[in-house]
Motif scaffolding. Structure first.
Motif, mmCIF file in Angstrom:
data_model
loop_
_atom_site.group_PDB
_atom_site.id
_atom_site.type_symbol
_atom_site.label_atom_id
_atom_site.label_comp_id
_atom_site.label_asym_id
_atom_site.label_seq_id
_atom_site.Cartn_x
_atom_site.Cartn_y
_atom_site.Cartn_z
ATOM 1 N N PHE A 15 0.742 -1.151 0.076
ATOM 2 C CA PHE A 15 -0.085 -0.005 -0.046
ATOM 3 C C PHE A 15 1.002 1.201 0.059
ATOM 4 O O PHE A 15 1.736 1.335 0.728
ATOM 5 C CB PHE A 15 -0.988 0.171 1.259
ATOM 6 C CG PHE A 15 -2.041 -1.091 1.188
ATOM 7 C CD1 PHE A 15 -3.112 -0.876 0.845
ATOM 8 C CD2 PHE A 15 -1.599 -2.437 1.890
ATOM 9 C CE1 PHE A 15 -4.120 -1.888 0.817
ATOM 10 C CE2 PHE A 15 -2.516 -3.374 1.860
ATOM 11 C CZ PHE A 15 -3.690 -3.272 1.334
ATOM 12 N N ALA A 16 0.381 2.231 -0.827
ATOM 13 C CA ALA A 16 1.124 3.678 -0.670
ATOM 14 C C ALA A 16 -0.076 4.355 -0.038
ATOM 15 O O ALA A 16 -1.248 4.236 -0.430
ATOM 16 C CB ALA A 16 1.348 4.136 -2.168
ATOM 17 N N VAL A 17 0.383 5.067 0.846
ATOM 18 C CA VAL A 17 -0.682 6.035 1.584
ATOM 19 C C VAL A 17 -0.318 7.509 1.634
ATOM 20 O O VAL A 17 0.745 7.877 2.060
ATOM 21 C CB VAL A 17 -0.724 5.775 2.959
ATOM 22 C CG1 VAL A 17 -1.973 6.332 3.607
ATOM 23 C CG2 VAL A 17 -0.923 4.190 3.312
ATOM 24 N N LEU A 18 -1.079 8.276 0.982
ATOM 25 C CA LEU A 18 -0.781 9.883 0.835
ATOM 26 C C LEU A 18 -1.434 10.831 1.530
ATOM 27 O O LEU A 18 -2.751 10.576 1.858
ATOM 28 C CB LEU A 18 -1.037 10.169 -0.836
ATOM 29 C CG LEU A 18 -0.832 11.477 -1.423
ATOM 30 C CD1 LEU A 18 -0.792 11.396 -2.845
ATOM 31 C CD2 LEU A 18 -1.205 12.546 -0.865
ATOM 32 N N GLY A 19 -0.731 11.265 2.518
ATOM 33 C CA GLY A 19 -1.245 12.299 3.267
ATOM 34 C C GLY A 19 -0.592 12.696 4.654
ATOM 35 O O GLY A 19 0.635 12.566 4.557
ATOM 36 N N ARG A 20 -1.168 13.146 5.549
ATOM 37 C CA ARG A 20 -0.313 13.746 6.815
ATOM 38 C C ARG A 20 0.287 12.805 7.695
ATOM 39 O O ARG A 20 -0.465 11.900 8.007
ATOM 40 C CB ARG A 20 -1.285 14.837 7.329
ATOM 41 C CG ARG A 20 -0.832 15.284 8.711
ATOM 42 C CD ARG A 20 -1.903 16.526 8.959
ATOM 43 N NE ARG A 20 -3.393 15.892 9.531
ATOM 44 C CZ ARG A 20 -3.692 15.331 10.568
ATOM 45 N NH1 ARG A 20 -2.936 15.854 11.770
ATOM 46 N NH2 ARG A 20 -4.770 14.854 10.925
ATOM 47 N N ALA A 21 1.458 13.213 8.245
ATOM 48 C CA ALA A 21 1.840 12.549 9.423
ATOM 49 C C ALA A 21 2.319 13.806 10.409
ATOM 50 O O ALA A 21 2.283 14.917 9.959
ATOM 51 C CB ALA A 21 3.391 12.015 9.150
ATOM 52 N N GLY A 22 2.179 13.595 11.764
ATOM 53 C CA GLY A 22 2.104 14.607 12.773
ATOM 54 C C GLY A 22 2.722 14.128 14.281
ATOM 55 O O GLY A 22 2.893 12.948 14.239
#
Length: 329
Positions: A15-22
C-alpha cells in the motif's frame, strides 16, 4: 474496477498512503484535561501515517507519501515511521518555515478536546513533482486522505497520484476525512472531495462526510449508493455508535460496532481503514473485512495514542475469536 478485481489486486498486500503525519501530545495521566495538565506524552499521529502503521502492524507493506518539516519535529515523525516499519523513501523534508502538524489531545470520552496546529503545514507542500517519480508497479493500492485535498499543491499531487495509480491498475481508496478548518468553504470541500471520490474504487467516510458530498440538504447514504452505481467497487458509510452500512454492486448490509471500554474517540477511523484493507488483502469477504476494521477500531480507542494503540495481527485475531459479532443498533 469491480469488487472481485479489487480484492484480487489487494492480495499483493502493498500500500502507498498519501497524506499527513504529525506529532501528537497527550495530556497525562489519561483523563486529565489539557488545561489542567502538567505533563504530556508524545506519539506519532496524522491520519495517513496512522493508516500506514496499522497496515504494517497487520502484516502489510506500506509506504507514506508526504512532506515533513526539516526540523526536530519532522525528524521525530520520520524516526517513528521507521520504528513502525513504514516505508519512507517518498517522504520529502521541507524547509522555508513550513511545519509538521501538532495535535494536543485529551484521553477521555466526555468533552474530549483535540487542538490541532496546522499553520504553514509541511504536508501541504507535497507536489505534482513529487508524484512524477513514483513507481506504483509494486503496490496493490493507493490510499488518499481528504486532508491532502485541502490545499492547492497537495490537492494537485493527490489527483495526479490517483490518475497514475489507476493507470497502473492499482485499487484506489479514499478516506474522506473532512476537517472543516482546513477548507476555504464547504462548497469547495464538496467539489474537490467528490471529484476525488469519483476517481476511487473504495470510498470510506462517515455520515457527515457523505453528507458533505451530497450537498446542502442531500442524503449522504444515497450519495454512497450513487458512487457505487456509477462505478465504485464499494462504499462504507460509517455512523459512529450505530455501526456502518456497506454498499457494493452485489450487496448492501449493516454492521454494528464492538463493545469496548473506550478511553478516547481518536484513531478509530484510521485503525478501521487499516484493518478493513488488510482483511480484504488476506482474502476475507467484504462483510468480514468490515468487521475486522471495526475490531481494530475498538481496540485502538481503548488505549492511549493512535499509532501505538493499534493492534498487531495476533492481538486482532484473538479479539475477533473471543468477542461476539456486534449486533446492529
Amino acid at each position: 474496477m469491480n469488487l472481485a478485481d479489487a480484492r484480487e489486486r489487494l492480495r499483493g498486500n502493498g500500500f502507498a498512503v498519501l497524506g499527513r503525519a504529525g506529532m501528537d501530545f497527550y495530556a497525562d495521566p489519561p483523563g486529565t484535561p489539557i488545561a489542567a495538565a502538567s505533563r504530556f506524552v508524545s506519539h506519532l499521529g496524522g491520519s495517513a501515517a496512522n493508516i500506514a502503521v496499522q497496515l504494517v502492524k497487520l502484516g502489510a507493506r506500506a509506504q507514506l507519501l508526504s512532506c515533513l518539516s526539516d526540523d526536530a519535529v519532522g525528524r521525530f515523525c520520520l524516526a517513528q515511521l521507521e520504528h513502525y516499519g513504514v516505508g519512507c523513501d517518498h517522504i520529502c523534508m521541507a524547509g522555508g518555515g513550513l511545519r509538521t502538524s501538532l495535535a494536543v489531545v485529551e484521553t477521555r470520552l466526555e468533552n474530549c478536546q483535540s487542538v490541532i496546529y496546522r499553520n504553514g503545514a509541511a504536508d501541504f507542500a507535497f507536489s505534482v513533482e513529487d508524484v512524477a517519480g513514483l513507481d506504483f508497479g509494486a503496490e496493490a493500492a493507493l490510499i488518499v486522505t481528504g486532508t491532502a485535498l485541502a490545499a492547492p499543491g497537495s490537492r494537485a499531487a493527490t489527483m495526479a497520484a490517483l490518475a497514475k495509480a489507476r493507470a497502473a491498475g492499482l485499487v484506489t481508496v479514499i478516506d474522506i476525512d473532512y476537517r472543516p478548518y482546513s477548507w476555504e468553504s464547504e462548497d469547495a470541500a464538496r467539489d474537490v472531495n467528490l471529484a476525488a471520490a469519483r476517481a476511487c474504487d473504495l470510498v470510506v467516510g462517515n455520515d457527515v462526510e457523505f453528507g458533505l458530498l451530497a450537498g446542502q440538504g442531500g442524503d449522504g447514504l444515497a450519495m454512497a449508493r450513487s458512487l457505487v452505481a456509477k462505478g465504485a467497487a464499494a462504499a462504507i458509510y460509517k455512523m459512529g455508535e450505530l455501526g456502518a452500512v456497506t454498499i457494493s454492486g452485489d450487496e448492501e448490509f449493516r454492521t454494528g460496532i464492538y463493545a469496548t471500554k473506550a478511553l478516547k474517540p481518536t484513531g478509530a477511523g484510521d485503525a478501521f481503514m487499516g484493518g478493513f484493507l488488510s482483511g480484504l488483502a488476506s482474502g476475507l469477504d467484504l462483510r468480514n473485512a468490515v468487521l475486522r476494521g471495526s475490531a481494530a477500531a475498538a481496540i485502538t480507542v481503548s488505549r492511549v495514542g493512535c499509532a501505538p494503540a493499534m493492534p498487531d495481527a495476533a492481538e486482532l485475531q484473538s479479539f475477533l475469536a473471543s468477542t461476539p459479532e456486534p449486533a446492529c443498533s
